[in-house]
Design an enzyme around this catalytic site. Structure first.
Site, PDB file in Angstrom:
ATOM      1  N   HIS A 403       0.741  -1.112   0.059  1.00  0.00           N
ATOM      2  CA  HIS A 403      -0.159  -0.052   0.057  1.00  0.00           C
ATOM      3  C   HIS A 403       0.793   1.345  -0.201  1.00  0.00           C
ATOM      4  CE1 HIS A 403      -2.095   3.241   2.071  1.00  0.00           C
ATOM      5  NE2 HIS A 403      -3.257   2.870   1.283  1.00  0.00           N
ATOM      6  N   GLU A 640      -5.021 -12.984 -11.902  1.00  0.00           N
ATOM      7  CA  GLU A 640      -3.998 -12.694 -10.753  1.00  0.00           C
ATOM      8  C   GLU A 640      -3.666 -14.093  -9.913  1.00  0.00           C
ATOM      9  OE1 GLU A 640      -5.532  -8.783  -8.209  1.00  0.00           O
ATOM     10  OE2 GLU A 640      -7.149  -9.885  -9.024  1.00  0.00           O
ATOM     11  N   CYS A 712      -1.994  -4.266 -15.064  1.00  0.00           N
ATOM     12  CA  CYS A 712      -2.450  -3.280 -14.251  1.00  0.00           C
ATOM     13  C   CYS A 712      -1.649  -3.586 -12.976  1.00  0.00           C
ATOM     14  CB  CYS A 712      -3.752  -2.869 -14.044  1.00  0.00           C
ATOM     15  SG  CYS A 712      -4.523  -4.352 -13.343  1.00  0.00           S
TER      16      CYS A 712
END
Ligand code: PEP
Ligand code: MG
Length: 760
Positions: A403, A640, A712
């Site tokens: 993050h 993913e 992405c």
């Protein structure tokens, strides 16, 4: 006529030293280029070209030509017909015997190479007539490590590569006749390199007369694919002096297996790992060769070289396409004058100095003022307001996709993550300098001109947006970054993460709805998306439904109700959670419905962490039930997990419009390396061959099913990944805000190289 005066049209094969550059119609672009290098006295591994005339004689002599051209005369919009045409053309070419005399001539030429024991590379070489379709259809077949037994078959495969679906499509669309295009095939001795690498004969961005050499042990694939960090040498051509020799820790090398001829990855022996690959004498020989190549072509060259048994070979030479007129400025660097305190990962580039502020609990966020450096174990979405005030960020934990790293890059704030003991070592108020490129934290303040303003663009050296065939988009995690993201000129948003819109309220979705009601929850999402969709309109904005692991939710109000999980990364997140709680998921889908109703037809829906077609069908059904029409709206999935990559065919059949590689998770799940665990951060490798294979195979299937592909994950900002994806034919690449411009240029360079490769 060839160099020896015989009529080249009559010869089924031509040796490289018989070829001249105006033979391109007969030997194709690659063959002509190798012939030219050989004629210039550059040390090219020996080889020959099976001429375009031989291909022509084959199809006409065996009489398959008429049926072949009939088979590929199909409607280009009919993908089934295209696929059947490719299949039939292949069957005809591979299934028809090569005339005996031609076969003998080719094998005789092979036998002259290295006593008939050689491993050879077999490559298609497009001729002048077919250069456009060859380059746009990516028609570049290459077969490595071929021996006598497989040679004829591989040559036929190269011939059949004239009729891939993309090549047929391209020629049909452009109105070019299939029966006027020919193809040549280059057969060249493979060198079992002891060491190899690349060389720029002038500085690749400034054009200065400096030779840059990258070198690693073994075959060149390791350097070209970026799977090993090579040694780097800088040589001043004028002073004939080695300016720098940076020796890398080279863990792996590519070698040819003596038995099978296959290229295999091996560990570098301990004593060679940190040893210099090239000595001064070898650098001198490479420099001389580089200068000769540059003088011959009259422009700086990008050369692939190899050394075997002390002999230097040049495998390829191409013009450098990256040198800009106003030579690139060095990227922002520098560090505080003081000693190194900590070393972590450079997660967001730039240099910042300021007093450290260690924060743990939320109630400590207020102590972070403008220009401070936040020091924390790991950032969470509710820290974003404080991160905006800070001039830089240091965390104990986390890797390049944590993050802290993602948000810092979006804010343009320098960040060092995974620094281990920062919260213990940096007491409040201690003035430090962080370098978000090098990952260092040093004592004291950097000179003002070395510091980067947090909101300023970090890389001003590429002011102009190039036009690219592959779209370049941008990732946005916090809606506040929408304006900065749109200003990059990106072709759209490849990923807008929804969780930041919810988690920044510091409440779990359930608690938010309890406190404020369902409508307010839907509007919170609508507002967050609308800000970005407005900035980009009509460019597309791909919005991903909620994907936060339970450990992130737990820190919010209402988090006490979250399940306790041993491994949240493998747990209750993404589409799994959404499908398990349709009564909540429907509000996210309702937000999309409202956005479409408001006219935001540039919004696209993306589902995270799907594993298979069943996940996709269930999500699609819920979407339709919420009033979002899967037939008219653009929707798709993130790839993913290895399961998702391996199920792509079924997911394509379930109707997805796009598949986007989330390489942060795809790498984590393929390599079993927790993306947030700094103890294994050095094993987190998005360019690992297994990850690349999953991506490459998925793109291939998507292309067959007309499903757009994108990336992405963080790796979309890496030049090596960009080059790989463009080569594989990805539809778009989504990068971090600060990387968009560089990625646009990298894409452009790779597209130009592909074009050049097919003509040289
Ligand atoms: C990814 O996994 O690569 C991705 C883009 O999603 P996130 O980083 O949000 O998990
Ligand atoms: Mg992910």
């Amino acid at each position: 006529m060839t160099a020896d005066g015989t009529n080249s049209l009559e010869k089924p094969v031509l040796w490289l030293d018989e070829i001249r550059s105006d033979d391109i119609g007969l030997v194709g672009g690659k063959g002509a280029s190798l012939g030219e290098m050989t004629a210039a006295g550059l040390p090219v591994p020996p080889g020959f070209v099976v001429t375009a005339g031989t291909y022509r004689a084959f199809i006409e002599g065996t009489g398959i030509d008429e049926e072949l051209f009939d088979a590929v005369d199909v409607d280009s919009d009919d993908s089934e017909a295209l696929s059947a045409a490719e299949e039939r053309a292949k069957e005809l070419i591979l299934g028809t015997e090569m005339p005996e005399d031609v076969r003998e001539d080719i094998l005789a030429a092979y036998d002259d190479l290295d006593d008939g024991e050689a491993f050879v590379a077999v490559r298609s070489s497009a001729t002048a007539e077919d250069l456009p379709s060859a380059s746009f259809a990516g028609q570049q077949d290459t077969y490595l490590n071929i021996t006598r037994d497989g040679l004829i078959d591989r040559i036929k495969h190269c011939w059949a590569s004239l009729f891939t679906q993309r090549a047929i499509y391209y020629r049909n669309e452009q109105g070019f006749d299939h029966d006027i295009v020919d193809i040549a095939v280059v057969v060249q001795l493979m060198v079992a390199a002891d060491k190899s690498g690349v060389m720029f004969t002038s500085h690749p961005s400034s054009g200065e007369p400096k030779i840059i050499v990258e070198a690693a042990w073994g075959l060149g694939e390791a350097v070209v694919s970026g799977s090993v960090s090579p040694d780097n040498y800088v040589i001043d051509r004028e002073a004939e002096e080695i300016l720098e020799a940076t020796v890398a820790d080279k863990k792996v090398m590519m070698q040819r297996d003596e038995e099978t001829g296959e290229t295999v990855e091996r560990a570098v022996p301990e004593d060679k790992r940190n040893a210099r690959v090239l000595d001064d004498d070898e650098l001198g020989r490479l420099t001389e060769l580089g200068e000769r190549a540059e003088a011959h072509y009259d422009e700086p060259q990008d050369v692939e070289w190899a050394i075997v048994d002390d002999e230097v070979f040049m495998l390829q030479s191409r013009p450098i396409t990256t040198i800009s007129e106003d030579s690139a400025a060095e990227a922002a660097g520098g560090e505080g004058d003081g000693d190194l305190i900590l070393q972590g990962l450079g997660a967001s580039p730039g240099v910042a100095s300021g007093p450290a502020r260690t924060v743990g609990k939320l109630d400590q966020l207020d102590k972070v003022g403008e220009g401070d450096i936040i020091v924390t174990e790991m950032t969470t979405p509710d820290m974003v307001p404080a991160m905006k005030r800070a001039s830089g960020i240091i965390t104990d934990e986390g890797g390049m996709t944590s993050h802290a790293a993602i948000v810092a890059r979006e804010l343009g704030a320098p960040a060092v993550v995974g620094a281990g003991t920062a919260t213990d070592q940096l007491e409040d108020g201690r003035v430090v300098t962080i370098d978000g490129e090098k990952g260092s934290v040093t004592e004291g303040t950097a000179a003002p001109d070395e510091q980067t303003d947090a909101v300023e663009e970090v890389r001003p050296e590429n002011p102009v947006k190039p036009m690219t065939a592959t779209e370049v988009k941008v990732n946005v995690s916090i809606p506040e970054a929408g304006e900065r993201a749109a200003a990059t000129g990106a072709d759209g948003v490849g990923l807008l993460r929804m969780e930041h819109m919810i988690l920044s309220t510091n409440k779990t979705p359930e608690r938010y709805i309890d406190d404020h009601g369902e409508d307010a929850y839907v509007e919170e999402i609508v507002d967050g998306v609308r800000g970005v969709a407005d900035e980009f309109y009509p460019r597309p904005v791909r919005v991903r439904t909620l994907d936060a692991p339970t450990d992130e939710f737990r820190q919010m109000e209402g988090g006490e109700d979250e399940p306790h999980e041993h491994n949240p990364m493998l747990g209750y997140r993404g589409i799994r959670r959404s499908l398990d709680r349709p009564e909540l998921f429907k509000y996210e889908l309702e937000a999309f419905r409202r956005l479409f109703e408001m006219g935001y037809d540039n919004v696209e829906v993306m589902f995270p962490l799907v594993n298979d077609a069943e996940d996709v069908v269930r999500a699609r059904t819920l979407m339709a039930e919420a009033g979002v029409d899967p037939e008219t709206r653009s929707w798709g999935v993130m790839i993913e997990t290895p399961a998702a990559a391996l199920s792509i065919e079924e997911m394509a059949e379930a109707g997805i419009d796009f598949a986007s590689f989330g390489t942060n998770d795809l790498t984590q799940y393929t390599l079993a390396v927790d993306r947030n665990n700094e103890h294994v951060a050095d094993r987190f490798d998005e360019l690992h061959p297994s990850v690349l294979r999953l991506i490459g195979d998925t793109i291939e299937v998507c292309r067959e099913h007309d499903v757009a592909t994108s990336i992405c994950g963080q790796a979309g900002s890496k030049p090596e990944m960009v080059r790989f994806l463009v080569n594989e034919g990805v539809s778009s690449i989504s990068a971090n805000i600060d990387a968009v411009r560089d990625v646009q240029h990298e894409v452009k360079r790779k597209e130009q190289k592909l074009l050049l490769d097919s003509i040289r």
